[in-house]
Design a protein around this motif. Structure first.
Motif, PDB file in Angstrom:
ATOM      1  N   ASP A  34       0.822  -1.202   0.000  1.00  0.00           N
ATOM      2  CA  ASP A  34       0.000   0.000   0.000  1.00  0.00           C
ATOM      3  C   ASP A  34       0.860   1.258   0.000  1.00  0.00           C
ATOM      4  O   ASP A  34       1.897   1.312   0.651  1.00  0.00           O
ATOM      5  N   GLY A  35       0.389   2.296  -0.688  1.00  0.00           N
ATOM      6  CA  GLY A  35       1.013   3.602  -0.610  1.00  0.00           C
ATOM      7  C   GLY A  35       2.426   3.643  -1.158  1.00  0.00           C
ATOM      8  O   GLY A  35       2.901   2.709  -1.801  1.00  0.00           O
ATOM      9  N   PRO A  36       3.150   4.744  -0.883  1.00  0.00           N
ATOM     10  CA  PRO A  36       4.490   4.931  -1.442  1.00  0.00           C
ATOM     11  C   PRO A  36       5.592   4.218  -0.664  1.00  0.00           C
ATOM     12  O   PRO A  36       6.714   4.108  -1.148  1.00  0.00           O
ATOM     13  N   PHE A  37       5.294   3.738   0.545  1.00  0.00           N
ATOM     14  CA  PHE A  37       6.325   3.120   1.376  1.00  0.00           C
ATOM     15  C   PHE A  37       6.271   1.595   1.259  1.00  0.00           C
ATOM     16  O   PHE A  37       5.200   1.001   1.290  1.00  0.00           O
ATOM     17  N   THR A  38       7.439   0.980   1.141  1.00  0.00           N
ATOM     18  CA  THR A  38       7.502  -0.483   1.098  1.00  0.00           C
ATOM     19  C   THR A  38       7.908  -1.070   2.443  1.00  0.00           C
ATOM     20  O   THR A  38       7.566  -2.208   2.749  1.00  0.00           O
ATOM     21  N   ALA A  39       8.634  -0.310   3.252  1.00  0.00           N
ATOM     22  CA  ALA A  39       9.048  -0.800   4.568  1.00  0.00           C
ATOM     23  C   ALA A  39       9.596   0.351   5.394  1.00  0.00           C
ATOM     24  O   ALA A  39      10.114   1.332   4.858  1.00  0.00           O
ATOM     25  N   VAL A  40       9.463   0.212   6.708  1.00  0.00           N
ATOM     26  CA  VAL A  40      10.095   1.130   7.660  1.00  0.00           C
ATOM     27  C   VAL A  40      10.743   0.265   8.732  1.00  0.00           C
ATOM     28  O   VAL A  40      10.106  -0.637   9.275  1.00  0.00           O
ATOM     29  N   SER A  41      12.009   0.517   9.028  1.00  0.00           N
ATOM     30  CA  SER A  41      12.713  -0.291  10.023  1.00  0.00           C
ATOM     31  C   SER A  41      13.642   0.597  10.831  1.00  0.00           C
ATOM     32  O   SER A  41      13.858   1.769  10.502  1.00  0.00           O
ATOM     33  N   ILE A  42      14.181   0.025  11.901  1.00  0.00           N
ATOM     34  CA  ILE A  42      15.171   0.724  12.709  1.00  0.00           C
ATOM     35  C   ILE A  42      16.463  -0.080  12.641  1.00  0.00           C
ATOM     36  O   ILE A  42      16.474  -1.280  12.910  1.00  0.00           O
ATOM     37  N   GLU A  43      17.541   0.558  12.218  1.00  0.00           N
ATOM     38  CA  GLU A  43      18.847  -0.078  12.135  1.00  0.00           C
ATOM     39  C   GLU A  43      19.822   0.735  12.978  1.00  0.00           C
ATOM     40  O   GLU A  43      20.050   1.912  12.695  1.00  0.00           O
ATOM     41  N   GLU A  44      20.387   0.086  14.001  1.00  0.00           N
ATOM     42  CA  GLU A  44      21.222   0.797  14.972  1.00  0.00           C
ATOM     43  C   GLU A  44      20.409   1.943  15.577  1.00  0.00           C
ATOM     44  O   GLU A  44      19.451   1.704  16.284  1.00  0.00           O
ATOM     45  N   THR A  45      20.755   3.192  15.277  1.00  0.00           N
ATOM     46  CA  THR A  45      20.004   4.328  15.826  1.00  0.00           C
ATOM     47  C   THR A  45      19.312   5.129  14.724  1.00  0.00           C
ATOM     48  O   THR A  45      18.953   6.288  14.937  1.00  0.00           O
ATOM     49  N   ALA A  46      19.106   4.526  13.571  1.00  0.00           N
ATOM     50  CA  ALA A  46      18.533   5.258  12.440  1.00  0.00           C
ATOM     51  C   ALA A  46      17.246   4.618  11.939  1.00  0.00           C
ATOM     52  O   ALA A  46      17.132   3.388  11.861  1.00  0.00           O
ATOM     53  N   LEU A  47      16.282   5.468  11.589  1.00  0.00           N
ATOM     54  CA  LEU A  47      15.090   5.015  10.889  1.00  0.00           C
ATOM     55  C   LEU A  47      15.451   4.830   9.421  1.00  0.00           C
ATOM     56  O   LEU A  47      16.057   5.716   8.804  1.00  0.00           O
ATOM     57  N   THR A  80      15.173   5.547  -3.436  1.00  0.00           N
ATOM     58  CA  THR A  80      14.235   4.582  -2.864  1.00  0.00           C
ATOM     59  C   THR A  80      14.463   4.332  -1.374  1.00  0.00           C
ATOM     60  O   THR A  80      13.759   3.517  -0.779  1.00  0.00           O
ATOM     61  N   ARG A  81      15.432   5.001  -0.782  1.00  0.00           N
ATOM     62  CA  ARG A  81      15.680   4.810   0.652  1.00  0.00           C
ATOM     63  C   ARG A  81      16.054   6.132   1.307  1.00  0.00           C
ATOM     64  O   ARG A  81      16.881   6.885   0.786  1.00  0.00           O
ATOM     65  N   VAL A  82      15.437   6.389   2.462  1.00  0.00           N
ATOM     66  CA  VAL A  82      15.722   7.581   3.255  1.00  0.00           C
ATOM     67  C   VAL A  82      16.135   7.126   4.654  1.00  0.00           C
ATOM     68  O   VAL A  82      15.479   6.260   5.244  1.00  0.00           O
ATOM     69  N   THR A  83      17.210   7.701   5.173  1.00  0.00           N
ATOM     70  CA  THR A  83      17.696   7.344   6.506  1.00  0.00           C
ATOM     71  C   THR A  83      17.667   8.570   7.404  1.00  0.00           C
ATOM     72  O   THR A  83      18.161   9.633   7.031  1.00  0.00           O
ATOM     73  N   VAL A  84      17.084   8.405   8.586  1.00  0.00           N
ATOM     74  CA  VAL A  84      16.980   9.500   9.556  1.00  0.00           C
ATOM     75  C   VAL A  84      17.509   9.013  10.899  1.00  0.00           C
ATOM     76  O   VAL A  84      16.951   8.079  11.485  1.00  0.00           O
ATOM     77  N   ASP A  85      18.583   9.615  11.384  1.00  0.00           N
ATOM     78  CA  ASP A  85      19.140   9.217  12.672  1.00  0.00           C
ATOM     79  C   ASP A  85      18.312   9.829  13.799  1.00  0.00           C
ATOM     80  O   ASP A  85      18.043  11.030  13.804  1.00  0.00           O
ATOM     81  N   ILE A  86      17.917   8.991  14.766  1.00  0.00           N
ATOM     82  CA  ILE A  86      17.128   9.495  15.899  1.00  0.00           C
ATOM     83  C   ILE A  86      17.913   9.470  17.204  1.00  0.00           C
ATOM     84  O   ILE A  86      17.441   9.970  18.225  1.00  0.00           O
ATOM     85  N   GLY A  87      19.105   8.861  17.187  1.00  0.00           N
ATOM     86  CA  GLY A  87      19.932   8.847  18.383  1.00  0.00           C
ATOM     87  C   GLY A  87      19.374   7.951  19.479  1.00  0.00           C
ATOM     88  O   GLY A  87      18.595   7.028  19.231  1.00  0.00           O
ATOM     89  N   VAL A  88      19.752   8.262  20.730  1.00  0.00           N
ATOM     90  CA  VAL A  88      19.311   7.444  21.867  1.00  0.00           C
ATOM     91  C   VAL A  88      18.740   8.305  22.991  1.00  0.00           C
ATOM     92  O   VAL A  88      18.740   7.913  24.158  1.00  0.00           O
TER      93      VAL A  88
END
Length: 264
Positions: A34-47, A80-88
């Motif tokens: 559905d929609g424009p997103f295929t997946a959202v995950s958290i890797e280390e401290t980044a979305l 096709t991929r965007v990474t956003v660091d959210i820290g801790v």
């Protein structure tokens, strides 16, 4: 000089995945089709936000649980991929991922620390860092697992209960962590990052198992003793603790401390 370690797996040997995928999970708010997103995950401290290659998305926004926008990232044609660091030090809860056209998905980030193991350095010399030199037998090794869906940092490692040397006072200081740097036994780490669904092995630098009175003090110890391990999470700011049954045994002039089991 204090340093910050991310993961610590390579230094101390830890287990568990460093990635917690939410593709197709109810927490994402939509299925992969559905929609424009295929997946959202958290890797280390980044979305990590995956976008369909045929989607018309010019910007991706990350919305915090309180409704505030914490980041907006432009998406160029073909990306096709965007990474956003959210820290801790983020607020735990559900984060909305939106486009300017109103399409959205979500992911829930909630760390959940549990103290799994405690070991006396003298009984675990095979895992104790050589940098701690001849003091490593008096230190402790602790395994902490993050069972949650978001990363966090461990800012303090302290010991209380019936250990020979308590360090609970560290919890009220901002300049000591009580976590030894495995690479430099004379230094300590500011914090250790624990990604979602992973574990880390920590080492103390406060000598919790240094018995100073020899066999006389050892024989006087109550055989119903317990050690209390305390760690502080950077996300919640709260301290969690776990108790372990320990025993003291006198052998000549030496006093041996052993961890029996984790208290249930």
């Amino acid at each position: 000089m204090a340093v910050t370690a991310a993961g610590l797996c390579g230094l101390a040997g830890c287990s568990g995945s460093n990635e917690s995928s939410t593709e197709g999970d109810p927490n994402t708010g939509q299925s992969a089709s559905d929609g424009p997103f295929t997946a959202v995950s958290i890797e280390e401290t980044a979305l990590v936000i995956d976008v369909r290659d045929d989607a018309d998305v010019g910007q991706v926004n990350v919305i915090a649980p309180d409704g505030s926008r914490i980041r907006s990232v432009e998406v160029v044609t073909g990306q096709t991929r965007v990474t956003v660091d959210i820290g801790v030090t983020y607020d735990p809860g559900t984060y909305e991922i939106t486009t300017d056209s109103g399409e959205s998905t979500s992911i829930t980030l909630e760390p959940d620390l549990v103290i799994e193991e405690l070991g006396v350095g003298a009984n675990n010399l095979d895992v104790m860092p050589a940098s701690l030199d001849n003091l490593r037998g008096h230190e402790a090794t602790v395994v902490v697992r993050n069972r949650g869906s978001g990363p966090t940092g461990i800012r303090n490692l302290a010991f209380g209960g019936d250990v020979p040397r308590s360090s609970v006072e560290l919890l009220s200081t901002s300049y000591r962590s009580g976590i030894a740097d495995p690479e430099d036994g004379d230094d300590e780490l500011d914090q250790v990052v624990v990604p979602a669904k992973s574990s880390v092995r920590l080492f103390s630098n406060t000598f919790p198992f240094l018995v100073s009175g020899g066999s006389m003090e050892c024989s006087a110890e109550d055989q119903g003793s317990q050690a209390v391990v305390l760690v502080t999470s950077s996300v919640s700011g709260s301290t969690i603790e776990e108790s372990f049954d320990i025993s003291y045994n006198s052998t000549g002039d030496d006093c041996t401390v052993s961890v029996i089991s984790k208290r249930v």
